[in-house]
Write a protein that holds these residues in place. Sequence first.
Motif, PDB file in Angstrom:
ATOM      1  N   LEU A 122      54.500 -22.773  56.526  1.00 13.96           N
ATOM      2  CA  LEU A 122      53.604 -21.734  57.026  1.00 13.96           C
ATOM      3  C   LEU A 122      52.964 -22.083  58.360  1.00 13.96           C
ATOM      4  CD1 LEU A 122      51.819 -20.362  53.843  1.00 13.96           C
ATOM      5  CD2 LEU A 122      54.046 -19.807  54.807  1.00 13.96           C
ATOM      6  N   LEU A 123      52.667 -23.356  58.610  1.00 18.21           N
ATOM      7  CA  LEU A 123      52.000 -23.737  59.850  1.00 18.21           C
ATOM      8  C   LEU A 123      52.809 -24.697  60.708  1.00 18.21           C
ATOM      9  CD1 LEU A 123      48.307 -24.094  58.612  1.00 18.21           C
ATOM     10  CD2 LEU A 123      49.281 -22.270  59.994  1.00 18.21           C
ATOM     11  N   GLY A 124      53.989 -25.090  60.246  1.00 23.05           N
ATOM     12  CA  GLY A 124      54.846 -25.976  61.018  1.00 23.05           C
ATOM     13  C   GLY A 124      56.056 -25.264  61.594  1.00 23.05           C
ATOM     14  N   GLU A 125      57.081 -26.037  61.927  1.00 20.50           N
ATOM     15  CA  GLU A 125      58.250 -25.472  62.593  1.00 20.50           C
ATOM     16  C   GLU A 125      59.249 -24.852  61.627  1.00 20.50           C
ATOM     17  OE1 GLU A 125      61.352 -26.733  66.158  1.00 20.50           O
ATOM     18  OE2 GLU A 125      60.896 -28.205  64.593  1.00 20.50           O
ATOM     19  N   SER A 126      59.180 -25.191  60.338  1.00 19.99           N
ATOM     20  CA  SER A 126      60.164 -24.657  59.406  1.00 19.99           C
ATOM     21  C   SER A 126      60.130 -23.132  59.353  1.00 19.99           C
ATOM     22  CB  SER A 126      59.941 -25.239  58.002  1.00 19.99           C
ATOM     23  OG  SER A 126      60.301 -26.602  57.971  1.00 19.99           O
ATOM     24  N   GLY A 127      58.928 -22.552  59.411  1.00 23.41           N
ATOM     25  CA  GLY A 127      58.828 -21.097  59.396  1.00 23.41           C
ATOM     26  C   GLY A 127      59.503 -20.442  60.584  1.00 23.41           C
ATOM     27  N   PRO A 128      59.149 -20.815  61.817  1.00 25.81           N
ATOM     28  CA  PRO A 128      59.836 -20.247  62.978  1.00 25.81           C
ATOM     29  C   PRO A 128      61.349 -20.473  62.974  1.00 25.81           C
ATOM     30  CG  PRO A 128      57.791 -21.283  63.655  1.00 25.81           C
ATOM     31  CD  PRO A 128      57.966 -21.616  62.208  1.00 25.81           C
ATOM     32  N   ARG A 134      67.328 -16.238  60.466  1.00 30.32           N
ATOM     33  CA  ARG A 134      67.510 -14.946  59.792  1.00 30.32           C
ATOM     34  C   ARG A 134      67.855 -13.849  60.802  1.00 30.32           C
ATOM     35  NH1 ARG A 134      69.191 -12.267  55.441  1.00 30.32           N
ATOM     36  NH2 ARG A 134      67.690 -10.824  54.498  1.00 30.32           N
ATOM     37  N   LEU A 135      67.254 -13.922  61.971  1.00 28.85           N
ATOM     38  CA  LEU A 135      67.483 -12.906  62.995  1.00 28.85           C
ATOM     39  C   LEU A 135      68.758 -13.146  63.783  1.00 28.85           C
ATOM     40  CD1 LEU A 135      63.804 -12.642  64.252  1.00 28.85           C
ATOM     41  CD2 LEU A 135      65.080 -10.851  63.053  1.00 28.85           C
ATOM     42  N   GLU A 136      69.142 -14.401  63.917  1.00 31.15           N
ATOM     43  CA  GLU A 136      70.315 -14.748  64.740  1.00 31.15           C
ATOM     44  C   GLU A 136      70.881 -16.080  64.234  1.00 31.15           C
ATOM     45  OE1 GLU A 136      71.221 -14.343  69.466  1.00 31.15           O
ATOM     46  OE2 GLU A 136      69.481 -15.572  68.913  1.00 31.15           O
ATOM     47  N   PRO A 137      71.669 -16.046  63.154  1.00 33.17           N
ATOM     48  CA  PRO A 137      72.139 -17.285  62.526  1.00 33.17           C
ATOM     49  C   PRO A 137      72.950 -18.160  63.480  1.00 33.17           C
ATOM     50  CG  PRO A 137      72.530 -15.398  61.089  1.00 33.17           C
ATOM     51  CD  PRO A 137      72.125 -14.848  62.430  1.00 33.17           C
ATOM     52  N   SER A 138      72.700 -19.475  63.392  1.00 32.39           N
ATOM     53  CA  SER A 138      73.497 -20.433  64.149  1.00 32.39           C
ATOM     54  C   SER A 138      73.477 -21.759  63.424  1.00 32.39           C
ATOM     55  CB  SER A 138      72.941 -20.613  65.566  1.00 32.39           C
ATOM     56  OG  SER A 138      71.737 -21.366  65.547  1.00 32.39           O
ATOM     57  N   ASP A 139      74.518 -22.551  63.620  1.00 31.05           N
ATOM     58  CA  ASP A 139      74.580 -23.880  63.000  1.00 31.05           C
ATOM     59  C   ASP A 139      73.451 -24.772  63.507  1.00 31.05           C
ATOM     60  OD1 ASP A 139      76.817 -23.085  61.613  1.00 31.05           O
ATOM     61  OD2 ASP A 139      78.239 -24.029  63.005  1.00 31.05           O
ATOM     62  N   GLU A 140      73.124 -24.620  64.780  1.00 31.56           N
ATOM     63  CA  GLU A 140      72.088 -25.484  65.369  1.00 31.56           C
ATOM     64  C   GLU A 140      70.729 -25.238  64.707  1.00 31.56           C
ATOM     65  OE1 GLU A 140      68.768 -26.401  68.124  1.00 31.56           O
ATOM     66  OE2 GLU A 140      69.559 -24.374  67.818  1.00 31.56           O
ATOM     67  N   LEU A 141      70.375 -23.979  64.485  1.00 27.75           N
ATOM     68  CA  LEU A 141      69.110 -23.665  63.823  1.00 27.75           C
ATOM     69  C   LEU A 141      69.120 -24.140  62.371  1.00 27.75           C
ATOM     70  CD1 LEU A 141      68.458 -20.043  65.160  1.00 27.75           C
ATOM     71  CD2 LEU A 141      67.125 -22.090  65.707  1.00 27.75           C
ATOM     72  N   ALA A 142      70.243 -23.927  61.693  1.00 22.09           N
ATOM     73  CA  ALA A 142      70.334 -24.355  60.300  1.00 22.09           C
ATOM     74  C   ALA A 142      70.199 -25.873  60.182  1.00 22.09           C
ATOM     75  CB  ALA A 142      71.654 -23.891  59.698  1.00 22.09           C
ATOM     76  N   ASP A 143      70.827 -26.598  61.090  1.00 26.28           N
ATOM     77  CA  ASP A 143      70.743 -28.062  61.048  1.00 26.28           C
ATOM     78  C   ASP A 143      69.307 -28.538  61.301  1.00 26.28           C
ATOM     79  OD1 ASP A 143      73.448 -28.146  60.580  1.00 26.28           O
ATOM     80  OD2 ASP A 143      74.002 -28.702  62.634  1.00 26.28           O
ATOM     81  N   ARG A 144      68.633 -27.896  62.246  1.00 22.90           N
ATOM     82  CA  ARG A 144      67.241 -28.280  62.525  1.00 22.90           C
ATOM     83  C   ARG A 144      66.340 -27.991  61.329  1.00 22.90           C
ATOM     84  NH1 ARG A 144      65.691 -25.420  68.072  1.00 22.90           N
ATOM     85  NH2 ARG A 144      63.599 -26.141  67.440  1.00 22.90           N
ATOM     86  N   LEU A 145      66.552 -26.843  60.702  1.00 24.12           N
ATOM     87  CA  LEU A 145      65.746 -26.507  59.532  1.00 24.12           C
ATOM     88  C   LEU A 145      66.040 -27.449  58.377  1.00 24.12           C
ATOM     89  CD1 LEU A 145      63.786 -24.708  58.001  1.00 24.12           C
ATOM     90  CD2 LEU A 145      65.695 -23.138  57.528  1.00 24.12           C
ATOM     91  N   ALA A 147      66.951 -30.508  58.508  1.00 17.21           N
ATOM     92  CA  ALA A 147      66.282 -31.780  58.796  1.00 17.21           C
ATOM     93  C   ALA A 147      64.789 -31.693  58.497  1.00 17.21           C
ATOM     94  CB  ALA A 147      66.517 -32.175  60.248  1.00 17.21           C
ATOM     95  N   ARG A 148      64.167 -30.574  58.834  1.00 21.82           N
ATOM     96  CA  ARG A 148      62.737 -30.392  58.561  1.00 21.82           C
ATOM     97  C   ARG A 148      62.464 -30.369  57.056  1.00 21.82           C
ATOM     98  NH1 ARG A 148      59.973 -32.237  62.729  1.00 21.82           N
ATOM     99  NH2 ARG A 148      59.908 -30.875  64.554  1.00 21.82           N
ATOM    100  N   VAL A 149      63.304 -29.683  56.297  1.00 22.54           N
ATOM    101  CA  VAL A 149      63.109 -29.629  54.847  1.00 22.54           C
ATOM    102  C   VAL A 149      63.166 -31.031  54.249  1.00 22.54           C
ATOM    103  CG1 VAL A 149      64.096 -28.808  52.672  1.00 22.54           C
ATOM    104  CG2 VAL A 149      63.959 -27.265  54.641  1.00 22.54           C
TER     105      VAL A 149
END
Length: 387
Positions: A122-128, A134-145, A147-149
């Motif tokens: 809610l207050l970190g980078e995982s939300g953004p 969700r708006l524009e799927p990409s492997d790069e975003l999924a990999d970053r998320l 890692a955050r999880v």
Amino acid sequence: MLHDPALHEPLTDEPWDEGRVRDGIRAIVADADAAFDPVELWPAEEWDGWEAPHPMKDLYVGASGVLWALDVLRRRGFAETGIDLAAASRRTLELWNEAPDYSQWGESEDFPVPQRSASALLLGESGPLLVAWRLEPSDELADRLHARVRENVGNEAIEIMWGEPGTMLAAQAMLDWTGEERWQAAWQESADSLWATREEDGLWTNRLYGETFRSLTPLHGLVGNVLALRPDPRREQLERETAEVLARLVVRDDGLANWPSRSDTLRLQWCSGAPGILTAACSYLDEELVIASAELIWQAGPSGMEKGSGICHGTAGNGYAFLKAFERTGDELWLERARRFAVHALGQIERRGHGRYSLWTGDAGVALFAVDCLDGRAAYPVLDSWD
């Protein structure tokens, strides 16, 4: 007394009118479109932007939450935005990289944030990151998320807002959308950690903002943690034991019911008290407590203008409790009451004036509540559904 009457106001006499509600939803979207700046996003209300670098970007009170809500409203066919949501989400991440919303809090001895703050839902980078994917799927975003999880496992804040229960919701959403096994593994890693910190009496101890406390709330405690563990095969036992905890700790008066906050005070809002307990635990809570707590929320009336119209501590958040009571009992009285609260919340926005751009505290959350009242759907944003 089970609540503070000074924090509530009389319910408006305005009846439910579907056309008026649809117009109110469209007005919220039109205002968000008009106020949006492709570079600076949206202005922050004083409370939302307290001691944080502007603009706000997070899921809770920042641009990511508004972008997600606008996308949901578009997907469900209630209002079309003129904003390029994918481009706006990319800009949100650019601004996040320059200055995370919580960065100044972390420098304060009076308001220390968890060490793994960057990973928070809610207050970190995982939300953004999740909204951007969700708006524009990409492997790069999924990999970053991803890692955050995984980075968030063992966070000392054991709750939805900052801790691993929040990023468990993100992992489950990505598993549902992609079917990739790595998201199941990431969810399970966090679930094992969350189970390991559950105490013998069924509660969790949270460490946050320099305090150590135990909470029942969906945002900072018990029912939120249980909600994050929904896919676990031990769900039935966990919910049964949690229902026993809630029955033990409930405060009753004259057939009504509420639950204390961590300071033992009695509030009546989604983030502290019966509305949040009922919204998160309605499916397994004793039905007598469902009715007793929902009736208290009705008798208290909508949140006053000081608390506002939003889904965190305002009228719409309390109204979600009625939708849950309707879902549990099938009694249309509760749907009617939810709809009356929706009309009141939209009226509060009109009285105050549009201009609060956030999901949990602002107009976007009210729009989602109004949509759920139109559909007779009891799905609290993010915690219950990403759609």
